[in-house]
Design a protein around this motif. Structure first.
Motif, mmCIF file in Angstrom:
data_model
loop_
_atom_site.group_PDB
_atom_site.id
_atom_site.type_symbol
_atom_site.label_atom_id
_atom_site.label_comp_id
_atom_site.label_asym_id
_atom_site.label_seq_id
_atom_site.Cartn_x
_atom_site.Cartn_y
_atom_site.Cartn_z
ATOM 1 N N PHE A 8 0.812 -1.225 0.000
ATOM 2 C CA PHE A 8 0.000 0.000 0.000
ATOM 3 C C PHE A 8 0.845 1.275 0.000
ATOM 4 N N THR A 9 2.159 1.163 0.065
ATOM 5 C CA THR A 9 3.024 2.341 0.070
ATOM 6 C C THR A 9 3.375 2.753 -1.364
ATOM 7 N N PRO A 10 3.067 3.987 -1.751
ATOM 8 C CA PRO A 10 3.457 4.449 -3.092
ATOM 9 C C PRO A 10 4.981 4.479 -3.226
ATOM 10 N N ARG A 11 5.473 4.414 -4.452
ATOM 11 C CA ARG A 11 6.910 4.564 -4.683
ATOM 12 C C ARG A 11 7.327 5.972 -4.279
ATOM 13 N N PHE A 12 8.478 6.087 -3.637
ATOM 14 C CA PHE A 12 8.893 7.401 -3.145
ATOM 15 C C PHE A 12 10.408 7.522 -3.098
ATOM 16 N N LYS A 13 10.860 8.746 -2.956
ATOM 17 C CA LYS A 13 12.287 9.054 -2.818
ATOM 18 C C LYS A 13 12.411 10.158 -1.777
ATOM 19 N N LEU A 14 13.371 10.022 -0.861
ATOM 20 C CA LEU A 14 13.608 11.036 0.166
ATOM 21 C C LEU A 14 14.750 11.949 -0.275
ATOM 22 N N ILE A 15 14.518 13.250 -0.156
ATOM 23 C CA ILE A 15 15.553 14.238 -0.469
ATOM 24 C C ILE A 15 15.978 14.866 0.852
ATOM 25 N N THR A 16 17.146 14.480 1.337
ATOM 26 C CA THR A 16 17.635 14.996 2.607
ATOM 27 C C THR A 16 18.437 16.275 2.398
ATOM 28 N N GLY A 38 -5.786 3.316 20.546
ATOM 29 C CA GLY A 38 -5.617 4.668 20.031
ATOM 30 C C GLY A 38 -6.555 4.973 18.883
ATOM 31 N N ALA A 39 -6.431 6.186 18.394
ATOM 32 C CA ALA A 39 -7.259 6.672 17.282
ATOM 33 C C ALA A 39 -6.348 7.137 16.163
ATOM 34 N N PHE A 40 -6.761 6.878 14.947
ATOM 35 C CA PHE A 40 -6.045 7.449 13.805
ATOM 36 C C PHE A 40 -6.973 7.533 12.608
ATOM 37 N N HIS A 41 -6.559 8.305 11.616
ATOM 38 C CA HIS A 41 -7.298 8.295 10.355
ATOM 39 C C HIS A 41 -6.338 8.118 9.198
ATOM 40 N N LEU A 42 -6.832 7.441 8.193
ATOM 41 C CA LEU A 42 -6.067 7.163 6.982
ATOM 42 C C LEU A 42 -6.660 7.945 5.817
ATOM 43 N N GLU A 43 -5.795 8.422 4.931
ATOM 44 C CA GLU A 43 -6.239 8.913 3.629
ATOM 45 C C GLU A 43 -5.657 7.961 2.603
ATOM 46 N N LEU A 44 -6.539 7.388 1.793
ATOM 47 C CA LEU A 44 -6.158 6.323 0.875
ATOM 48 C C LEU A 44 -6.714 6.597 -0.519
ATOM 49 N N ARG A 45 -6.013 6.100 -1.520
ATOM 50 C CA ARG A 45 -6.564 6.117 -2.877
ATOM 51 C C ARG A 45 -6.755 4.684 -3.357
ATOM 52 N N LEU A 46 -7.896 4.449 -3.973
ATOM 53 C CA LEU A 46 -8.212 3.130 -4.499
ATOM 54 C C LEU A 46 -7.789 3.083 -5.960
ATOM 55 N N THR A 47 -6.702 2.378 -6.231
ATOM 56 C CA THR A 47 -6.128 2.327 -7.571
ATOM 57 C C THR A 47 -6.368 0.960 -8.200
ATOM 58 N N GLU A 48 -5.922 0.809 -9.438
ATOM 59 C CA GLU A 48 -6.028 -0.486 -10.113
ATOM 60 C C GLU A 48 -5.200 -1.543 -9.390
ATOM 61 N N ASP A 49 -4.190 -1.093 -8.653
ATOM 62 C CA ASP A 49 -3.325 -2.014 -7.898
ATOM 63 C C ASP A 49 -3.734 -2.130 -6.436
ATOM 64 N N GLY A 50 -4.933 -1.703 -6.113
ATOM 65 C CA GLY A 50 -5.398 -1.777 -4.732
ATOM 66 C C GLY A 50 -5.214 -0.461 -3.987
ATOM 67 N N TRP A 51 -5.309 -0.508 -2.660
ATOM 68 C CA TRP A 51 -5.216 0.689 -1.837
ATOM 69 C C TRP A 51 -3.789 1.238 -1.809
ATOM 70 N N LYS A 52 -3.667 2.551 -1.875
ATOM 71 C CA LYS A 52 -2.383 3.226 -1.685
ATOM 72 C C LYS A 52 -2.545 4.250 -0.563
ATOM 73 N N LEU A 53 -1.643 4.189 0.396
ATOM 74 C CA LEU A 53 -1.720 5.068 1.573
ATOM 75 C C LEU A 53 -1.157 6.444 1.238
#
Length: 406
Positions: free
Chosen positions: A125-133, A262-277
Motif C-alpha cells: 500500500f506504500t506508493p513509490r517514493f524518494k527522500l531528499i535529505t 488509540g485513534a487514527f485516520h487514513l487517507e487512501l486512494r483506491l487504484t487499479e493495484d489496490g489501496w495506496k496510503l
C-alpha cells in the motif's frame, strides 16, 4: 479534580469539540496553547477551565505548568492532543505523568511522513517514493524504475495539505524543492508517485487490538496550488469488498506498529493495484469530521476517543444511519472580508444539518494554500449520497463572501 490536559486547541473543529465533550463528561479541562489570540479571546472558551499560554515547543516549560497543576491538587487523568503535530508530545508527557494507554513510538511514526513512508517501505500500500535529505545537492536524478512524472512533493512534517505540491515535470520539481528548502533547509522532502483513483478517508479506533471503523468517507479533491479536500461523503453503507480490504490493510498497520490502543485516520486512494496510503495521522481528522459522523451515525467519535484514552471501552454502535455530505467553501480571490451573505438561505435548504462560517468581518482571506483556508462548510443528510451531496452543494452556493480587494 479529575483533570484532562489538552496540548493545543483550534477555535473550531474536532479539537474544540473534544474539550467541550470532556467538560460535559465532568472533567476539569486545561488547555496549553501557544496562541496569544486565544488568551485575548478568553471569553469565547467558557468550557476551558484553565487556558494557559505555553511555548509548546519547550517540553520543560510544559512540565513546569503540569507540576503547578499537581501541586494544586489536580488529578491528571489524560494528557492528549487533537491537533496536528502535538499528539506525540502529549503522549510522551502522558508516559511520565499518568497512565498512558497509547504507544508513543507508534504515534511518532504516524505523525511524521518520512517515518511513515520508511516504516512501511515494503508494504504494497506504500506508493513509490524518494527522500531528499538536506545533504543532497541539486539537480538530482529520478530513477525511471522507481519514479516517473507526475509526482507529488511534500515536506515530512507538513499538515493540512500545506507544502504538498503536484509536479508534472523536472522543472516544476526542482522549483518546488528549492522553494521548500528555502523555508526550512534541514527539512526532509518526500517525492512520491502521483497515484490516480478515488480518495477515501477512514476514521479508526483501536481498543485492546480490536479495530473499530468509525466512518468511511469518500473525498472530493480540488486541485489548485495545493490539494484541498472540499467535499466529504460519509457512506451509510460501505460495499463489502471495500470494507473487507480496508480491515485487512488496517490490521496490517495495527500489528506492524504494535498499536494496541488509540485513534487514527487514513487517507487512501483506491487504484487499479489496490489501496495506496496517502497519509496516516494519529488522531481524528479535524474540521467538521466529528459533526458529520454524528449527523450520520448519532455518536460522537471524540467522546469515544476520550473514553478510550481514559481506559474505558469505546462503542461505535450506530444510533442512526444516514448518508452525509459536507461541502467546504474556498475562495478564488484574496482580500479583506466585509461581510458574508446567504447563510440563512443555506440553512433553510432541505436536508441541511449545519452551516458554519469561520472568519469574522475584517479578516484577511485568500485562495487556499492549506486546509486552514477553507472558510465555511455545509453539512447535509440524505437517503442517498447523491441526495446529501446535492443538498450540501446547493446550500453552499447560497453563501457569498464580500471582499474588499487590496
Amino acid at each position: 479534580m479529575r483533570t484532562i490536559i489538552f496540548i493545543g486547541l483550534n477555535k473550531s473543529g474536532s479539537s474544540r469539540e473534544a474539550v467541550k465533550t470532556a467538560n460535559e463528561l465532568g472533567y476539569y479541562t486545561v488547555v496549553f496553547t501557544n496562541q496569544e489570540k486565544q488568551i485575548q479571546q478568553r471569553s469565547e472558551y467558557k468550557d476551558v477551565h484553565q487556558l494557559i499560554l505555553v511555548d509548546l515547543s519547550n517540553i520543560e516549560e510544559i512540565k513546569k505548568q503540569i507540576d503547578i497543576l499537581l501541586d494544586r491538587g489536580n488529578e491528571i487523568m489524560i494528557i492528549t492532543s487533537f491537533v496536528a503535530n502535538y499528539v506525540q508530545t502529549a503522549s510522551m508527557l502522558a508516559d511520565e505523568y499518568c497512565e498512558n494507554y497509547l504507544s508513543t513510538e507508534a504515534l511518532a511514526i504516524m505523525e511524521n511522513k518520512e517515518k511513515t513512508r520508511t516504516f512501511f517501505t515494503n508494504q504494497s500500500f506504500t506508493p513509490r517514493f524518494k527522500l531528499i535529505t538536506k545533504d543532497m545537492s541539486m539537480p538530482f536524478v529520478l530513477t525511471n524504475e522507481i519514479l516517473k512524472f507526475p509526482v507529488v512533493v511534500k515536506c515530512a512534517s507538513s499538515t493540512g495539505s500545506r507544502d504538498v505540491i503536484f509536479a508534472e515535470n523536472m522543472m516544476k520539481l526542482e522549483k518546488t524543492v528549492n522553494m521548500l528548502r528555502s523555508k526550512d533547509p534541514s527539512e526532509t522532502i518526500i517525492i512520491e508517485e502521483y497515484v490516480d483513483g478515488d480518495q477515501y478517508l477512514v476514521e479508526v479506533l483501536v481498543s485492546n487490538w480490536k479495530v473499530l471503523i468509525g466512518a468511511v468517507i469518500k473525498q472530493e479533491i480540488t486541485m489548485g496550488k495545493r490539494f484541498i479536500v472540499t467535499g466529504y461523503g460519509v457512506l451509510a453503507d460501505v460495499p463489502r469488498y471495500l470494507e473487507e480490504s480496508l480491515f485487512e490493510l488496517i490490521e496490517t498497520i495495527v500489528s506492524s506498529l504494535e498499536f494496541q490502543n488509540g485513534a487514527f485516520h487514513l487517507e487512501l486512494r483506491l487504484t487499479e493495484d489496490g489501496w495506496k496510503l496517502i497519509e496516516i495521522n494519529p488522531r481524528i481528522s479535524g474540521g467538521a469530521m466529528n459533526k458529520m459522523i454524528q449527523a450520520a451515525f448519532g455518536y460522537s467519535l471524540v467522546e469515544e476517543t476520550l473514553k478510550l484514552l481514559i481506559g474505558e471501552t469505546p462503542s461505535l454502535v450506530k444510533f442512526t444511519n444516514h448518508y452525509v455530505f459536507t461541502q467546504y467553501v474556498i475562495l478564488d480571490n484574496k482580500g479583506i472580508l466585509e461581510k458574508v451573505t446567504g447563510k440563512g438561505r443555506a440553512a433553510a435548504t432541505p436536508g441541511v444539518v449545519e452551516v458554519y462560517v469561520k472568519p469574522k468581518s475584517g479578516t484577511y482571506v485568500t485562495p487556499p494554500l492549506s486546509m486552514g483556508h477553507r472558510y465555511a462548510y455545509v453539512i447535509a443528510r440524505g437517503d442517498t449520497l447523491e441526495e446529501a451531496e446535492n443538498s450540501a452543494k446547493q446550500a453552499a452556493n447560497e453563501i457569498t463572501f464580500h471582499l474588499r480587494r487590496e
